[in-house]
Enzyme design. Structure first.
Site, PDB file in Angstrom:
ATOM      1  N   CYS A  96    -142.547  45.322 -53.215  1.00 36.47           N
ATOM      2  CA  CYS A  96    -143.358  46.348 -53.221  1.00 36.47           C
ATOM      3  C   CYS A  96    -143.301  47.110 -54.342  1.00 36.47           C
ATOM      4  CB  CYS A  96    -142.608  47.261 -52.038  1.00 36.47           C
ATOM      5  SG  CYS A  96    -143.937  48.605 -51.560  1.00 36.47           S
ATOM      6  N   HIS A 138    -147.294  44.375 -44.341  1.00 36.06           N
ATOM      7  CA  HIS A 138    -146.748  45.130 -45.081  1.00 36.06           C
ATOM      8  C   HIS A 138    -147.573  46.347 -45.266  1.00 36.06           C
ATOM      9  CE1 HIS A 138    -143.921  45.607 -48.702  1.00 36.06           C
ATOM     10  NE2 HIS A 138    -144.959  46.644 -49.066  1.00 36.06           N
ATOM     11  N   GLU A 139    -149.015  46.149 -45.724  1.00 33.76           N
ATOM     12  CA  GLU A 139    -149.663  47.142 -45.983  1.00 33.76           C
ATOM     13  C   GLU A 139    -149.886  48.062 -44.752  1.00 33.76           C
ATOM     14  OE1 GLU A 139    -149.708  47.736 -49.063  1.00 33.76           O
ATOM     15  OE2 GLU A 139    -149.110  45.590 -49.812  1.00 33.76           O
ATOM     16  N   HIS A 142    -147.207  50.711 -44.421  1.00 29.49           N
ATOM     17  CA  HIS A 142    -147.329  52.066 -45.480  1.00 29.49           C
ATOM     18  C   HIS A 142    -148.176  52.829 -44.877  1.00 29.49           C
ATOM     19  CE1 HIS A 142    -145.332  50.715 -49.324  1.00 29.49           C
ATOM     20  NE2 HIS A 142    -145.880  49.410 -49.314  1.00 29.49           N
TER      21      HIS A 142
END
Ligand code: CO
Length: 173
Positions: A96, A138-139, A142
């Site tokens: 990351c 993953h994004e 966020h």
């Protein structure tokens, strides 16, 4: 409020924006387009394959991705929604850009579908069982203020404890 994109850069853990709720983008105006292009530049420079708006200090529901580094493969996802995760999961090594030097194998559904708006405001839907499925998850984490360290195994937490502590110590400098 307008964001001056000249000043954008990657924020590192434990920057508070990484843990802030993000807001839906209501209109894709020139400033949003500028921010997206700046995020693509920053990601390419880093280099990385995915970058979410909170990682440049902006609590917006947008991320960019590029799995090849070539400009023609730039991808922008505005207000993304994930659906239909596969029942099978797989571990894959993730890094990351907000956690330099930290890598860990994270378990996630193998495949997933994403629906989002592009920079023209057009809705599109894509499915992937590959690296893109990994990036999308993953994004999107966020955008929900979830970080990959939250998904670490106990072993990876221990293995990365010192590096995380160094990031925390450096943050207040
Ligand atoms: Co990340």
């Amino acid at each position: 409020m307008l964001t001056n994109t000249d000043n954008l850069s990657i924020v590192l853990y434990p920057h508070p924006t990484l843990r802030k709720p993000t807001i839906l983008i209501e209109s894709i105006d020139d400033n949003i387009v500028q921010i997206a292009h700046k995020m693509l530049d920053i990601m390419r420079q880093a280099p990385g394959i995915g970058l979410a708006a909170p990682q440049v200090g902006l609590p917006l529901r947008m991320f960019v991705a590029n799995t090849t580094g070539e400009i023609k493969d730039d991808l922008v996802y505005i207000n993304p929604v994930l659906t239909n995760p596969t029942t099978d999961s797989v571990t894959f090594e993730e890094g990351c850009l907000s956690f330099p030097g930290i890598y860990a194998h994270i378990m996630r559904p193998t495949g997933i579908t994403i629906t989002a708006l592009d920079l023209n405001g057009n809705e599109f839907t894509q499915s992937s069982n590959d690296i893109l499925a990994r990036i999308w998850q993953h994004e999107t984490d966020h955008l929900n203020a979830t970080l990959f360290i939250d998904r670490f195994t106990q072993t990876d937490k221990l293995a990365n404890r010192r590096l995380l502590k160094t990031l925390e110590d450096n943050y207040s400098l």
